[in-house]
Design a protein around this motif. Structure first.
Motif, PDB file in Angstrom:
ATOM      1  N   ASN A  50       0.811  -1.215   0.000  1.00 49.70           N
ATOM      2  CA  ASN A  50       0.000   0.000   0.000  1.00 49.70           C
ATOM      3  C   ASN A  50       0.845   1.266   0.000  1.00 49.70           C
ATOM      4  O   ASN A  50       0.378   2.334  -0.384  1.00 49.70           O
ATOM      5  CB  ASN A  50      -0.939   0.017   1.208  1.00 49.70           C
ATOM      6  N   ASN A 122      -7.445  -5.669   2.148  1.00 48.43           N
ATOM      7  CA  ASN A 122      -7.306  -4.259   2.513  1.00 48.43           C
ATOM      8  C   ASN A 122      -6.209  -3.602   1.679  1.00 48.43           C
ATOM      9  O   ASN A 122      -5.233  -3.063   2.198  1.00 48.43           O
ATOM     10  CB  ASN A 122      -6.994  -4.141   4.003  1.00 48.43           C
ATOM     11  N   TYR A 123      -6.411  -3.649   0.373  1.00 44.59           N
ATOM     12  CA  TYR A 123      -5.414  -3.103  -0.543  1.00 44.59           C
ATOM     13  C   TYR A 123      -5.938  -1.800  -1.138  1.00 44.59           C
ATOM     14  O   TYR A 123      -7.108  -1.710  -1.546  1.00 44.59           O
ATOM     15  CB  TYR A 123      -5.109  -4.104  -1.659  1.00 44.59           C
ATOM     16  N   LYS A 124      -5.086  -0.797  -1.202  1.00 47.61           N
ATOM     17  CA  LYS A 124      -5.471   0.502  -1.737  1.00 47.61           C
ATOM     18  C   LYS A 124      -5.141   0.569  -3.230  1.00 47.61           C
ATOM     19  O   LYS A 124      -3.979   0.554  -3.606  1.00 47.61           O
ATOM     20  CB  LYS A 124      -4.744   1.627  -0.990  1.00 47.61           C
ATOM     21  N   SER A 126      -4.339   2.396  -6.084  1.00 42.96           N
ATOM     22  CA  SER A 126      -3.895   3.745  -6.440  1.00 42.96           C
ATOM     23  C   SER A 126      -3.100   3.759  -7.737  1.00 42.96           C
ATOM     24  O   SER A 126      -3.425   4.501  -8.663  1.00 42.96           O
ATOM     25  CB  SER A 126      -3.076   4.358  -5.303  1.00 42.96           C
ATOM     26  N   SER A 131      -1.898  -2.140  -9.406  1.00 42.43           N
ATOM     27  CA  SER A 131      -3.154  -2.631  -8.826  1.00 42.43           C
ATOM     28  C   SER A 131      -3.754  -3.750  -9.659  1.00 42.43           C
ATOM     29  O   SER A 131      -4.306  -4.716  -9.113  1.00 42.43           O
ATOM     30  CB  SER A 131      -4.159  -1.479  -8.709  1.00 42.43           C
ATOM     31  N   LYS A 193     -13.573   2.019  -9.492  1.00 46.34           N
ATOM     32  CA  LYS A 193     -12.200   2.404  -9.130  1.00 46.34           C
ATOM     33  C   LYS A 193     -11.564   3.138 -10.308  1.00 46.34           C
ATOM     34  O   LYS A 193     -11.909   2.853 -11.447  1.00 46.34           O
ATOM     35  CB  LYS A 193     -11.388   1.161  -8.752  1.00 46.34           C
ATOM     36  N   PHE A 196     -10.062   6.849  -4.885  1.00 49.61           N
ATOM     37  CA  PHE A 196      -9.344   7.731  -3.966  1.00 49.61           C
ATOM     38  C   PHE A 196      -9.719   9.190  -4.235  1.00 49.61           C
ATOM     39  O   PHE A 196     -10.322   9.515  -5.266  1.00 49.61           O
ATOM     40  CB  PHE A 196      -7.830   7.551  -4.100  1.00 49.61           C
TER      41      PHE A 196
END
Length: 297
Positions: A50, A122-124, A126, A131, A193, A196
């Motif tokens: 992350n 729980n991966y962001k 970005s 990703s 997605k 963010f």
């Protein structure tokens, strides 16, 4: 002449050979397998990903962690990686997407919405390419996504009437992107997605396109109706902002005055309405305002 290597040298060579074989994209799943085997907290690797979105960082992370284990444990782990790599899409078959940010976000959304049973870690999300590799190799490594699927997704965005095509006259306008993202989120509530908070116009553009790219792929008729409504709303906003909705007002003028007004308009190369606006504005300023621009009466 035979060179006898010390146990430390043998381990160093073993590790170096391993990272010659497993590089770049494959490092994400290699690290994930290690994550399940090692004695440290399992969330450490995910927290690391992350914060770092480059492959070289994974190499440093793993090498540092390897120092806490003996050769037998590492050899057993290396063996597992060699035996299981057939389950994963080879690096060379994905690397062409490295600079295709829009396509990466589109594929991510197609996979996650098509296979809703995926339990997200729980991966962001970005970095788009990083990703996508994480999604393919870690969250969804069942083998159901093939290279043909990815190529099909890639081709979808090349079809006519895609968002980039329909909005080609506006898509590079920062004011349009800012307005269009707010319009879309308010009217449809974006759930695709990237999700963010955008830091700049580029982020806003990808968030906006990711939503409409996905809509384009699932229901083209509904998409065309909605994207054209957005386009029309933007055009109307531009029209209003330029004063295009001024209410016409009729003034009875003598033929001579009308002729003089026309001559002035021709000389000034503006419309008769603009001439009247200018004359009235100048007269108001001269007769009704003082030198400081304040009303005299």
């Amino acid at each position: 002449m035979t060179t006898n290597l010390s146990s430390t040298d043998k381990l160093t060579k073993l590790i170096d050979d391993f990272f010659k074989e497993f590089r770049n994209e494959s490092l994400i799943w290699v690290g994930d397998i290690w994550n399940f085997r090692r004695k440290t907290p399992s969330g450490k690797y995910l927290d690391f990903l992350n914060k770092h979105h480059n492959f070289e960082s994974i190499v440093h992370f793993l090498k540092k962690d390897f120092s806490n284990y003996d050769q037998d444990e590492l050899e057993d782990y290396f063996k597992e990686c060699y035996e299981t790599r057939i389950r994963y899409i080879p690096n060379e078959d994905l690397s062409y997407l490295k600079d295709q940010d829009r396509v990466c976000w589109f594929i991510i959304n197609k996979i996650q919405y098509t296979y809703r049973e995926i339990k997200e870690k729980n991966y962001k999300y970005s970095n788009p390419y990083f990703s996508l590799i994480f999604l393919l190799h870690v969250e969804f490594n069942s083998g159901r996504i093939t290279l043909n699927n990815i190529r099909e997704y890639f081709e979808i965005l090349n079809k006519e009437k895609n968002p980039l095509d329909i909005l080609s006259n506006y898509i590079n306008d920062a004011d349009f992107i800012d307005w269009a993202l707010k319009y879309t989120n308010k009217k449809y509530r974006i759930r695709t997605k990237p999700d963010f908070s955008p830091k700049d116009n580029s982020d806003k553009k990808y968030i906006f396109l990711a939503y409409w790219d996905y809509q384009f792929s699932i229901d083209k008729y509904k998409y065309e109706v909605e994207i054209n409504a957005l386009k029309k709303a933007w055009q109307q906003k531009q029209f209003r902002d330029k004063g295009g909705l001024k209410k016409p007002y009729h003034l009875p003028l003598t033929k001579n005055t009308k002729s003089q007004l026309g001559a002035l308009a021709d000389m000034m190369n503006i419309s008769e309405a603009k001439v009247l606006e200018k004359l009235i504005g100048d007269a108001y300023k001269n007769e009704m305002l003082d030198e400081k621009g304040k009303a005299r009466y």
